[in-house]
Scaffold this active site. Structure first.
Site, PDB file in Angstrom:
ATOM      1  N   HIS A 248      31.416  37.937  39.411  1.00 10.40           N
ATOM      2  CA  HIS A 248      31.146  38.685  38.189  1.00 10.40           C
ATOM      3  C   HIS A 248      32.398  38.715  37.319  1.00 10.40           C
ATOM      4  O   HIS A 248      33.514  38.783  37.826  1.00 10.40           O
ATOM      5  CB  HIS A 248      30.715  40.126  38.522  1.00 10.40           C
TER       6      HIS A 248
ATOM      7  N   ASP B  82      21.161  42.574  32.019  1.00 10.53           N
ATOM      8  CA  ASP B  82      22.581  42.930  32.072  1.00 10.53           C
ATOM      9  C   ASP B  82      22.775  44.401  31.700  1.00 10.53           C
ATOM     10  O   ASP B  82      23.719  44.758  31.008  1.00 10.53           O
ATOM     11  CB  ASP B  82      23.370  42.019  31.134  1.00 10.53           C
TER      12      ASP B  82
END
Length: 164
Positions: free
Chosen positions: A6, A127
């Site tokens: 990430h 997201d």
């Protein structure tokens, strides 16, 4: 199980060199607008070049945000690396990486990723809280995909990869 890489804020030296002059007016440049993408894509490139996949052929990596732009650049990266020696960058990436749609709800970008990697390497995701969920769901309903590709992206790939 795969590893998910990430994004994070770039190293302070990178921030100082590339972003400092723009952060007051465009703070998102450091994060989702560009900084996250560049940093995470660079780490993906470094993993391929490090030889880790030759030493550990079962390693699987997931990158969000449509692969942090790497699917768009695979041919060029592979071609440029081939100037110095035989490169397997593109093949290695497509064998060991999966990507998600998280926060990148662009039809042309998704279709490019499908063409470069195959729908069996792409997983739908949102997201939240950075990008609202409803636009992603609405977007996915209108993307021109075959039923098989849609099924893979909407869950089939995740079920297989994550052994759900």
């Amino acid at each position: 199980m795969p590893l998910y890489i990430h994004p994070a804020v770039p190293h302070p030296a990178v921030v100082d060199a590339y972003y400092r002059d723009y952060l007051k007016e465009f703070p998102a440049l450091l994060t989702a607008a560009w900084g996250f993408t560049v940093e995470t894509a660079t780490q993906g490139i470094r993993l391929v070049l490090s030889g880790v996949f030759e030493k550990h052929p079962g390693v699987k990596i997931i990158l969000g945000h449509l692969g942090e732009s790497l699917p768009f650049s695979l041919w060029r990266i592979d071609m440029a690396l081939s100037r110095d020696k035989k490169s397997a960058f593109r093949d290695t990436f497509r064998e060991h990486f999966w990507i998600t749609t998280s926060g990148n709800f662009s039809t042309p970008a998704l279709l490019c990723c499908v063409m470069e990697m195959g729908a069996d390497r792409i997983m739908f995701s949102v997201d939240y809280p950075f990008v609202a969920n409803p636009p992603g769901v609405k977007w996915m309903a209108d993307v021109p995909l075959s039923p098989t590709d849609r099924d893979n992206i909407l869950g089939g790939t995740a079920k297989k990869l994550l052994r759900l």
